[in-house]
Write an enzyme that holds these catalytic residues in place. Structure first.
Site, PDB file in Angstrom:
ATOM      1  N   ARG A  28       0.847  -1.130  -0.151  1.00  0.00           N
ATOM      2  CA  ARG A  28      -0.046   0.016  -0.029  1.00  0.00           C
ATOM      3  C   ARG A  28       0.963   1.246   0.155  1.00  0.00           C
ATOM      4  O   ARG A  28       2.045   1.289   0.797  1.00  0.00           O
ATOM      5  CB  ARG A  28      -0.915  -0.013   1.164  1.00  0.00           C
ATOM      6  CG  ARG A  28      -1.905  -0.921   1.120  1.00  0.00           C
ATOM      7  CD  ARG A  28      -2.895  -1.184   2.210  1.00  0.00           C
ATOM      8  NE  ARG A  28      -3.685  -2.197   2.260  1.00  0.00           N
ATOM      9  CZ  ARG A  28      -4.884  -2.448   1.576  1.00  0.00           C
ATOM     10  NH1 ARG A  28      -5.162  -1.760   0.570  1.00  0.00           N
ATOM     11  NH2 ARG A  28      -5.449  -3.445   1.579  1.00  0.00           N
ATOM     12  N   ASP A  29       0.451   2.149  -0.833  1.00  0.00           N
ATOM     13  CA  ASP A  29       1.261   3.319  -1.098  1.00  0.00           C
ATOM     14  C   ASP A  29       1.047   4.297   0.607  1.00  0.00           C
ATOM     15  O   ASP A  29      -0.151   4.444   1.046  1.00  0.00           O
ATOM     16  CB  ASP A  29       0.536   4.289  -2.202  1.00  0.00           C
ATOM     17  CG  ASP A  29       1.590   5.267  -2.515  1.00  0.00           C
ATOM     18  OD1 ASP A  29       2.344   5.248  -3.583  1.00  0.00           O
ATOM     19  OD2 ASP A  29       1.819   6.411  -1.899  1.00  0.00           O
ATOM     20  N   ILE A  30       2.044   5.058   0.834  1.00  0.00           N
ATOM     21  CA  ILE A  30       2.181   5.570   2.026  1.00  0.00           C
ATOM     22  C   ILE A  30       1.348   6.825   2.128  1.00  0.00           C
ATOM     23  O   ILE A  30       0.944   7.225   2.956  1.00  0.00           O
ATOM     24  CB  ILE A  30       3.497   5.935   2.745  1.00  0.00           C
ATOM     25  CG1 ILE A  30       3.731   6.084   4.020  1.00  0.00           C
ATOM     26  CG2 ILE A  30       4.282   6.947   1.714  1.00  0.00           C
ATOM     27  CD1 ILE A  30       5.092   6.242   4.553  1.00  0.00           C
ATOM     28  N   ASN A  82       4.664   5.974 -13.648  1.00  0.00           N
ATOM     29  CA  ASN A  82       5.305   7.303 -13.984  1.00  0.00           C
ATOM     30  C   ASN A  82       6.842   6.649 -14.527  1.00  0.00           C
ATOM     31  O   ASN A  82       7.511   6.070 -14.125  1.00  0.00           O
ATOM     32  CB  ASN A  82       5.265   8.148 -12.628  1.00  0.00           C
ATOM     33  CG  ASN A  82       3.938   8.805 -12.297  1.00  0.00           C
ATOM     34  OD1 ASN A  82       3.221   8.898 -12.791  1.00  0.00           O
ATOM     35  ND2 ASN A  82       3.857   8.714 -10.820  1.00  0.00           N
ATOM     36  N   VAL A  91      10.839   7.580  -7.151  1.00  0.00           N
ATOM     37  CA  VAL A  91      11.686   6.306  -6.900  1.00  0.00           C
ATOM     38  C   VAL A  91      11.961   5.727  -8.230  1.00  0.00           C
ATOM     39  O   VAL A  91      11.355   5.144  -8.954  1.00  0.00           O
ATOM     40  CB  VAL A  91      10.941   5.422  -6.010  1.00  0.00           C
ATOM     41  CG1 VAL A  91      11.764   4.220  -5.716  1.00  0.00           C
ATOM     42  CG2 VAL A  91      10.331   6.212  -4.819  1.00  0.00           C
ATOM     43  N   HIS A  95       7.896   0.547 -10.991  1.00  0.00           N
ATOM     44  CA  HIS A  95       6.672   0.288 -10.157  1.00  0.00           C
ATOM     45  C   HIS A  95       5.561   0.885 -10.907  1.00  0.00           C
ATOM     46  O   HIS A  95       5.476   1.831 -11.495  1.00  0.00           O
ATOM     47  CB  HIS A  95       6.834   0.892  -8.789  1.00  0.00           C
ATOM     48  CG  HIS A  95       6.986   2.493  -8.625  1.00  0.00           C
ATOM     49  ND1 HIS A  95       8.188   2.900  -8.969  1.00  0.00           N
ATOM     50  CD2 HIS A  95       6.020   3.323  -8.366  1.00  0.00           C
ATOM     51  CE1 HIS A  95       7.869   4.306  -8.793  1.00  0.00           C
ATOM     52  NE2 HIS A  95       6.650   4.629  -8.663  1.00  0.00           N
ATOM     53  N   HIS A  97       1.303   2.112 -10.332  1.00  0.00           N
ATOM     54  CA  HIS A  97       0.447   2.338  -9.188  1.00  0.00           C
ATOM     55  C   HIS A  97      -0.949   1.781  -9.661  1.00  0.00           C
ATOM     56  O   HIS A  97      -1.364   1.856 -10.634  1.00  0.00           O
ATOM     57  CB  HIS A  97       0.295   3.905  -9.324  1.00  0.00           C
ATOM     58  CG  HIS A  97       1.552   4.747  -8.865  1.00  0.00           C
ATOM     59  ND1 HIS A  97       1.553   5.168  -7.514  1.00  0.00           N
ATOM     60  CD2 HIS A  97       2.568   5.038  -9.433  1.00  0.00           C
ATOM     61  CE1 HIS A  97       2.829   5.888  -7.587  1.00  0.00           C
ATOM     62  NE2 HIS A  97       3.419   5.781  -8.720  1.00  0.00           N
TER      63      HIS A  97
HETATM   64  P1  5GP Z   1       6.515   7.686  -8.068  1.00  0.00           P
HETATM   65  O1  5GP Z   1       6.245   9.224  -7.414  1.00  0.00           O
HETATM   66  O2  5GP Z   1       7.987   7.431  -8.172  1.00  0.00           O
HETATM   67  O3  5GP Z   1       5.754   7.334  -9.148  1.00  0.00           O
HETATM   68  O4  5GP Z   1       6.005   6.789  -6.786  1.00  0.00           O
HETATM   69  C1  5GP Z   1       6.438   6.655  -5.610  1.00  0.00           C
HETATM   70  C2  5GP Z   1       5.507   6.121  -4.552  1.00  0.00           C
HETATM   71  O5  5GP Z   1       5.880   5.732  -3.390  1.00  0.00           O
HETATM   72  C3  5GP Z   1       4.626   7.485  -4.121  1.00  0.00           C
HETATM   73  O6  5GP Z   1       3.333   7.221  -4.481  1.00  0.00           O
HETATM   74  C4  5GP Z   1       4.739   7.537  -2.655  1.00  0.00           C
HETATM   75  O7  5GP Z   1       3.733   7.973  -2.053  1.00  0.00           O
HETATM   76  C5  5GP Z   1       5.170   6.014  -2.302  1.00  0.00           C
HETATM   77  N1  5GP Z   1       6.235   6.032  -1.313  1.00  0.00           N
HETATM   78  C6  5GP Z   1       7.336   6.976  -0.783  1.00  0.00           C
HETATM   79  N2  5GP Z   1       7.631   6.640   0.373  1.00  0.00           N
HETATM   80  C7  5GP Z   1       7.151   5.284   0.911  1.00  0.00           C
HETATM   81  C8  5GP Z   1       7.120   4.529   2.051  1.00  0.00           C
HETATM   82  O8  5GP Z   1       8.130   4.644   2.656  1.00  0.00           O
HETATM   83  N3  5GP Z   1       6.315   3.652   1.748  1.00  0.00           N
HETATM   84  C9  5GP Z   1       5.432   3.260   0.991  1.00  0.00           C
HETATM   85  N4  5GP Z   1       4.364   2.354   1.309  1.00  0.00           N
HETATM   86  N5  5GP Z   1       5.254   4.122  -0.169  1.00  0.00           N
HETATM   87  C10 5GP Z   1       6.195   5.311  -0.413  1.00  0.00           C
END
Ligand code: 5GP
Length: 110
Positions: A28-30, A82, A91, A95, A97
């Site tokens: 699950r996303d944080i 993304n 990140v 991945h 979403h």
């Molecule tokens: P991006 O922005 O790279 O497409 O997605 C990275 C996702 O990782 C974001 O939606 C962000 O909320 C999530 N995220 C960042 N740090 C953490 C964490 O420590 N734990 C979890 N579960 N999700 C995280």
């Protein structure tokens, strides 16, 4: 240096893991952007769609989407990958979403 997601996969950082197999892990996303927001990540540290190796865990990413959605009770969902900074990738570890649990509206402009 392992990525943030590898550290979650390895249990160094807590993560609410909902599904995993030999190739991918879902948690699950944080900071959820929908009532259900899952991050589905490759075990391998592939940086993104713009840097795919010839073969690897990324080839199993799409196969896992419907399984993950079923585990968290979604029958309708949106999948977003993304790629690059301007697209919001924060990140650099491939991945997807998986978002659902409400009417998500049109994809453009949302
Ligand atoms: P991006 O922005 O790279 O497409 O997605 C990275 C996702 O990782 C974001 O939606 C962000 O909320 C999530 N995220 C960042 N740090 C953490 C964490 O420590 N734990 C979890 N579960 N999700 C995280």
């Amino acid at each position: 240096m392992p990525t943030l997601f590898t550290r979650i996969i390895n249990g160094e950082i807590p993560g609410d893991i909902v599904y995993q197999n030999d190739h991918v892990v879902a948690f699950r996303d944080i900071a959820p952007q929908a009532p259900v927001h899952i991050v589905l990540v490759t075990r391998e540290e592939t940086p993104g769609l713009d840097a795919l190796p010839a073969s690897g865990d990324h080839q199993h990413l799409l196969d896992a989407v419907a399984k993950v959605a079923a585990v968290v009770g979604l029958t309708s969902y949106r999948v977003v990958i993304n790629t690059g900074e301007d697209a919001g990738q924060t990140v650099r570890h491939l991945h997807a979403h998986i978002l659902g649990g409400r009417d998500l509206g049109p994809v453009v402009g949302s």
